[in-house]
Design a protein around this motif. Structure first.
Motif, PDB file in Angstrom:
ATOM      1  N   MET A   1     -66.114  18.936 113.118  1.00 20.14           N
ATOM      2  CA  MET A   1     -65.993  19.272 111.707  1.00 20.14           C
ATOM      3  C   MET A   1     -64.656  19.977 111.496  1.00 20.14           C
ATOM      4  SD  MET A   1     -67.932  19.292 108.903  1.00 20.14           S
ATOM      5  CE  MET A   1     -67.963  20.041 107.322  1.00 20.14           C
ATOM      6  N   THR A   3     -62.546  21.897 108.399  1.00 22.31           N
ATOM      7  CA  THR A   3     -62.740  22.466 107.063  1.00 22.31           C
ATOM      8  C   THR A   3     -61.536  23.315 106.669  1.00 22.31           C
ATOM      9  OG1 THR A   3     -63.849  24.377 108.018  1.00 22.31           O
ATOM     10  CG2 THR A   3     -65.256  22.563 107.269  1.00 22.31           C
ATOM     11  N   ALA A  97     -63.603  19.028 103.743  1.00 19.27           N
ATOM     12  CA  ALA A  97     -64.674  18.943 104.736  1.00 19.27           C
ATOM     13  C   ALA A  97     -64.586  17.551 105.353  1.00 19.27           C
ATOM     14  CB  ALA A  97     -66.032  19.162 104.092  1.00 19.27           C
ATOM     15  N   SER A  99     -65.856  15.306 108.555  1.00 23.28           N
ATOM     16  CA  SER A  99     -66.901  15.329 109.569  1.00 23.28           C
ATOM     17  C   SER A  99     -67.161  13.938 110.104  1.00 23.28           C
ATOM     18  CB  SER A  99     -68.185  15.889 108.945  1.00 23.28           C
ATOM     19  OG  SER A  99     -69.248  15.842 109.858  1.00 23.28           O
ATOM     20  N   GLU A 103     -72.950  14.331 111.018  1.00 14.53           N
ATOM     21  CA  GLU A 103     -72.767  15.436 111.953  1.00 14.53           C
ATOM     22  C   GLU A 103     -73.129  16.792 111.383  1.00 14.53           C
ATOM     23  OE1 GLU A 103     -68.985  17.849 113.211  1.00 14.53           O
ATOM     24  OE2 GLU A 103     -68.912  15.857 114.086  1.00 14.53           O
ATOM     25  N   HIS A 104     -72.842  17.011 110.107  1.00 11.50           N
ATOM     26  CA  HIS A 104     -72.874  18.382 109.617  1.00 11.50           C
ATOM     27  C   HIS A 104     -73.168  18.415 108.121  1.00 11.50           C
ATOM     28  CE1 HIS A 104     -71.786  22.571 110.401  1.00 11.50           C
ATOM     29  NE2 HIS A 104     -71.350  22.593 109.162  1.00 11.50           N
TER      30      HIS A 104
END
Length: 133
Positions: A1, A3, A97, A99, A103-104
């Motif tokens: 991830m 961010t 974001a 990813s 995943e998240h």
């Protein structure tokens, strides 16, 4: 991830990034003024000023942590930020974001959203794949 988050203030009414810095007593991560060159194409110049404050947290953390980092610095300056908006500046929260598939999840809880509402600016989420190909 991967961010990140940036609070952006732009002035297309003649306002300058330097004026934002002076009023907020806060150094931006980046600042651009009207008339400065944009990119590598000759003759292309910036039409609006842009003041950027980006979280300096590692890019692998939670998006909420990046927003909290920004809010910790901007909430004490809320009156001055609103003054800039009243003078014609525009603000937003630009968030990244990236990813891998499934995943998240990104969590922005109610207390964080309440904090965001104390300052101007729409919340922009740039959500993308982080797959290396």
């Amino acid at each position: 991830m991967r961010t990140g988050a940036t609070f952006r203030i732009s002035g297309d009414h003649g306002g300058s990034a330097t004026s934002v810095t002076r009023l907020l007593y806060l150094e931006p991560s980046q600042a651009f003024e009207v008339g400065e060159p944009v990119g590598r194409r000759p003759g292309t110049v910036r039409r609006v000023s842009l003041w950027l404050l980006s979280s300096d947290l590692p890019p692998g953390g939670e998006l909420a942590d990046h927003l909290h980092w920004l809010l910790d610095r901007l909430e004490p300056k809320a009156d001055a930020v609103w003054q800039l908006i009243n003078e014609g500046y525009v603000a937003d929260w630009f968030c990244l974001a990236a990813s891998h598939a499934t995943e998240h999840a990104i969590e922005l809880d109610r207390p964080l959203l309440r904090r965001l509402l104390t300052l101007p600016g729409d919340l922009l989420l740039d959500v993308m794949s982080d797959d290396e190909q």
